[in-house]
Write a protein that holds these residues in place. Structure first.
Motif, short mmCIF file in Angstrom:
data_model
loop_
_atom_site.label_atom_id
_atom_site.label_comp_id
_atom_site.label_asym_id
_atom_site.label_seq_id
_atom_site.Cartn_x
_atom_site.Cartn_y
_atom_site.Cartn_z
N LEU A 41 0.84 -1.21 0.00
CA LEU A 41 0.00 0.00 0.00
C LEU A 41 0.87 1.25 0.00
O LEU A 41 0.60 2.22 -0.73
CB LEU A 41 -0.93 -0.01 1.22
CG LEU A 41 -1.79 1.24 1.41
CD1 LEU A 41 -2.69 1.49 0.21
CD2 LEU A 41 -2.63 1.14 2.68
N LEU A 42 1.92 1.22 0.80
CA LEU A 42 2.83 2.36 0.85
C LEU A 42 3.47 2.61 -0.52
O LEU A 42 3.56 3.75 -0.98
CB LEU A 42 3.92 2.11 1.91
CG LEU A 42 4.31 3.29 2.81
CD1 LEU A 42 3.09 3.80 3.57
CD2 LEU A 42 5.39 2.84 3.79
N ASP A 43 3.89 1.52 -1.18
CA ASP A 43 4.51 1.65 -2.50
C ASP A 43 3.52 2.15 -3.55
O ASP A 43 3.87 2.94 -4.43
CB ASP A 43 5.08 0.30 -2.95
CG ASP A 43 6.31 -0.10 -2.16
OD1 ASP A 43 6.95 0.80 -1.57
OD2 ASP A 43 6.64 -1.30 -2.10
N CYS A 44 2.27 1.68 -3.46
CA CYS A 44 1.25 2.15 -4.41
C CYS A 44 0.95 3.62 -4.22
O CYS A 44 0.86 4.38 -5.19
CB CYS A 44 -0.03 1.33 -4.25
SG CYS A 44 0.09 -0.38 -4.80
N LEU A 45 0.82 4.04 -2.97
CA LEU A 45 0.55 5.44 -2.69
C LEU A 45 1.71 6.32 -3.11
O LEU A 45 1.52 7.45 -3.58
CB LEU A 45 0.24 5.63 -1.21
CG LEU A 45 -1.05 5.00 -0.68
CD1 LEU A 45 -1.15 5.15 0.84
CD2 LEU A 45 -2.27 5.61 -1.35
N ALA A 46 2.94 5.81 -2.94
CA ALA A 46 4.14 6.58 -3.29
C ALA A 46 4.50 6.46 -4.76
O ALA A 46 5.51 7.00 -5.20
CB ALA A 46 5.31 6.13 -2.43
N ARG A 397 16.93 3.92 -3.89
CA ARG A 397 16.48 5.09 -3.13
C ARG A 397 16.30 6.34 -3.98
O ARG A 397 15.30 7.05 -3.83
CB ARG A 397 17.46 5.39 -1.98
CG ARG A 397 17.03 6.54 -1.10
CD ARG A 397 17.80 6.58 0.19
NE ARG A 397 19.21 6.82 0.01
CZ ARG A 397 19.76 8.04 -0.16
NH1 ARG A 397 18.98 9.09 -0.20
NH2 ARG A 397 21.05 8.18 -0.29
N GLU A 398 17.23 6.63 -4.87
CA GLU A 398 17.22 7.93 -5.53
C GLU A 398 16.34 7.97 -6.77
O GLU A 398 15.70 8.99 -7.03
CB GLU A 398 18.66 8.33 -5.87
CG GLU A 398 19.49 8.57 -4.62
CD GLU A 398 20.96 8.74 -4.89
OE1 GLU A 398 21.65 9.34 -4.04
OE2 GLU A 398 21.43 8.28 -5.95
N ARG A 399 16.30 6.90 -7.54
CA ARG A 399 15.44 6.92 -8.73
C ARG A 399 13.96 6.97 -8.36
O ARG A 399 13.21 7.76 -8.94
CB ARG A 399 15.74 5.72 -9.63
CG ARG A 399 14.93 5.74 -10.93
CD ARG A 399 15.38 4.63 -11.87
NE ARG A 399 15.01 3.31 -11.37
CZ ARG A 399 15.41 2.17 -11.95
NH1 ARG A 399 16.21 2.20 -12.99
NH2 ARG A 399 15.03 1.01 -11.45
N PRO A 400 13.48 6.15 -7.39
CA PRO A 400 12.06 6.25 -7.03
C PRO A 400 11.67 7.61 -6.46
O PRO A 400 10.52 8.01 -6.55
CB PRO A 400 11.87 5.14 -5.98
CG PRO A 400 12.99 4.19 -6.24
CD PRO A 400 14.13 5.03 -6.68
N SER A 401 12.64 8.32 -5.87
CA SER A 401 12.34 9.63 -5.30
C SER A 401 12.49 10.75 -6.32
O SER A 401 12.33 11.92 -5.96
CB SER A 401 13.28 9.91 -4.12
OG SER A 401 13.08 8.96 -3.09
N LYS A 402 12.81 10.39 -7.57
CA LYS A 402 12.98 11.38 -8.64
C LYS A 402 14.02 12.43 -8.26
O LYS A 402 13.83 13.63 -8.47
CB LYS A 402 11.65 12.07 -8.95
CG LYS A 402 10.54 11.13 -9.39
CD LYS A 402 10.81 10.52 -10.74
CE LYS A 402 9.66 9.65 -11.21
NZ LYS A 402 9.92 9.02 -12.51
#
Length: 640
Positions: A41-46, A397-402
């Motif tokens: 759920l956290l991954d979907c929301l993020a 860490r860095e790619r998912p956070s753009k």
């Protein structure tokens, strides 16, 4: 919201009609048994899922998420992943400079980092190197840094926190919750997964979203003072009363039959869907959807459509600076590279020290060039592990956070290798070119300066080819070992067919294409022509052919027609009894046997350089093809 994924050709629903919201200034707990779908759920929301189908609506201030959502939120992962060679302050500065909006001045971004350090009480170790676990920051300090990196981005929307107390003792867990509560008081919205909290920790949360197995909502609402609001809901629907000495978090799991050894006859998912609390939640959701916020300025609205906060040039500068920093603080890599280049080139150079221009001497000089190419495999094995370390940090860490683009990541890895490989090529040139005495071959034609410079450029091009080829190969492999094996296989094919081990004229018709496409064909022929062209061959005594001329003829008259066609020279053209003949008179004749021509030296250099350009384009393409998540049309669908 629902989330479906195909597992072993079977469609499985991981999240089933989950509703809720997170408001500024509140700390919301996300709980459930293992396998309930909390992290999913956290991954979907993020917006961090790359597989499965998400149905439903995820809104921000009443509007659908845009491409900037990931960089406008913070995601504190359970694993504390940081670059080992960076300091705490540098890690925070990096996040602030690349993730805060571009209209904010650099000075203001760095000043905000100081506020984050003060907020997280990290001033005592702000300039400490992260290091590896056990030698650098301790567990609590790493967790604070993980949270700090996300806070330095100044996420205006939401902070996701995944299991912040996992693996920590009670005192450290309490300190982390203190920190999260401090953030909510400053207006931050936080959604936090938590596993088996104590009664005191559980009481510090404002709201609870409880999921049962299968991702089904069991409860979403206020926890209340002493957890009374939450416990009264379950007691009212059939759970046994919660005694004052019990932990409400553990009692709640036991009540729904999720605790070990417990069961329940109540269908809590159905109970929730039929409860007045559920109706209240649905009304609130509709109310929030109908009140879209228009508080953004024109600049903020324009920036909201950008995938990354910083422009590409700034991303490339900051990331390249960090990689340079990593290399400088990892001297073992530079020392080992320098030792490898110096030792091998010096070993080859002094093994063929002052090689003469005899036939055997020319073969030795050719063999020296061939041996020098074998340094390729060792250089590949040295570089790939450092690339993998940077890539793991970026992708997790860095790619998912753009934070920055994948193109910037790849280009920075290539750029940083250029100055170090330039230095290495200079060391190789000094230890290889002069001990063998190749510069003496250029003296008769007065070409010492040009040929020395071109030899250096060829060695530099070789080092550029090595680093770019390494990046292209490892971009498509998960581990450095697999990438090294593939690179060495391709290298051996190029080396075997470059024209040194065998004359190209003797290649089977099928394999002649390898001679033409091998990059080492052009490097080897250019190096050989620059090294030994335009000078005379002086045969050793044991290399001369001895024979008698026809009666009444001198050796010169007897051999003149042959020498005109095949080359070579006579020691004494006027001799009449015994002729001493050297089969090769000019180094150019020797080079022609390997299809190496001095007139093509710059052409071959240009072709060889073009292979490095191809490698750079190939590295970007391979990484995009293999490692970059592709956007699929069926990933997200609006719930009908």
């Amino acid at each position: 919201m629902c989330f479906d994924v195909k597992i072993k050709s079977e469609n499985r629903r991981i999240l089933d009609h989950v509703d809720g919201w997170v408001k500024p200034g509140t700390l919301t707990a996300l709980m459930g048994v293992s396998g309930a779908g909390k992290t999913t759920l956290l991954d979907c929301l993020a917006d961090r899922t790359s597989t499965g189908v998400i149905t439903g609506e995820m809104l921000v201030n009443g509007r659908l998420r845009d491409a900037s959502f990931q960089r406008n939120t913070g995601y504190v992962q359970q694993q504390d992943l940081h670059l080992e060679t960076t300091t705490v302050r540098e890690a925070l500065n990096f996040s602030a400079l690349l993730r805060q909006p571009t209209h904010i001045p650099r000075k203001e971004k760095l000043a905000y980092v100081d506020e984050v350090i003060k907020l997280l009480d990290m001033h005592e170790y702000a300039d400490a190197v992260v290091g590896i676990l056990g030698e650098g920051l301790n567990v609590e300090q790493r967790k604070r840094l993980t949270i700090g990196v996300e806070l330095a981005a100044k996420p205006p929307l939401l902070l996701f926190v995944d299991e912040p107390t996992s693996g920590l003792d009670s005192q450290t867990s309490w300190a982390i919750l203190d920190l999260l509560e401090k953030l909510t008081k400053s207006g931050q919205a936080i959604l936090c997964t938590i596993h088996q909290p104590s009664a005191m920790l559980f009481q510090r949360f404002d709201r609870l979203l409880l999921l049962a197995k299968g991702g089904k909502t069991v409860y979403f609402g206020e926890i209340g003072k002493n957890s009374h609001t939450m416990t009264s809901y379950f007691e009212r629907n059939g759970a046994r009363p919660c005694t004052p000495d019990e932990n409400p978090a553990e009692w709640m799991l036991e009540a729904i039959g999720a605790a070990p050894g417990s069961d329940s006859d109540v269908d809590w998912y159905k109970t929730w869907r039929e409860s007045p609390e559920f109706e209240t939640v649905q009304k609130e959701v509709e109310l929030l959807k109908g009140h879209a916020s228009d508080s953004q300025t024109a600049d903020e609205q324009q920036a909201g459509y950008r995938e990354f906060a910083a422009p590409l040039s700034e991303q490339l500068f900051e990331v390249t600076h960090r990689v340079f920093q990593q290399y400088w603080r990892t001297p073992s890599y530079i020392y080992s590279k320098a030792a490898l280049c110096v030792s091998i080139s010096a070993f080859i150079g002094f093994s063929f020290f002052k090689a003469p221009n005899t036939i055997q001497g020319l073969q030795n000089q050719t063999f020296a060039v061939f041996n020098l190419l074998t340094i390729f495999g060792q250089l590949v094995q040295q570089t790939m592990p450092y690339f993998v370390v940077q890539r793991d940090l970026y992708e997790v860490r860095e790619r998912p956070s753009k934070v920055y683009s994948w193109k910037v990541f790849m280009l920075s890895q290539i750029i940083v290798e250029i100055p170090w490989n330039t230095l290495m090529s200079l060391l190789i040139f000094l230890c290889f070119y002069y001990p063998i005495g190749l510069y003496k071959n250029a003296e008769p034609a007065g070409q010492v300066s040009e040929r020395s410079a071109l030899m250096f450029l060829l060695l530099w091009a070789f080092m550029m080819f090595t680093c770019t080829f390494t990046d292209m190969v490892i971009a498509g492999f998960e581990s450095a070992e697999a990438g090294g094996n593939a690179a060495n296989l391709l290298f051996m094919l190029c080396l075997i067919f470059c024209g040194i081990l065998a004359n190209p004229d003797t290649f089977p018709r099928f394999w002649i294409f390898m001679y033409r496409v091998s990059p080492f064909t052009y490097m080897a022929t250019a190096m050989l022509s620059v090294a030994v062209a335009n000078t005379n061959v002086v045969c050793a005594a044991n290399e001369l052919l001895h024979f008698a001329p026809l009666a009444g003829q001198t050796c010169g008259a007897y051999m003149s027609a042959y020498i005109k066609i095949a080359g070579g020279y006579l020691e004494d053209a006027n001799a009449t009894d015994t002729c001493s003949f050297c089969t090769i008179g000019s180094t150019n004749t020797y080079l022609a046997g390997s299809h190496a021509f001095y007139s093509e030296r710059w052409r071959n250099f240009g072709i060889f350089i073009s292979y490095s350009v191809f490698n750079i384009a190939g590295a970007l393409f391979v990484y995009w093809l293999v490692r970059v998540p592709k956007k699929t049309g069926n990933k997200k669908k609006k719930q009908e």
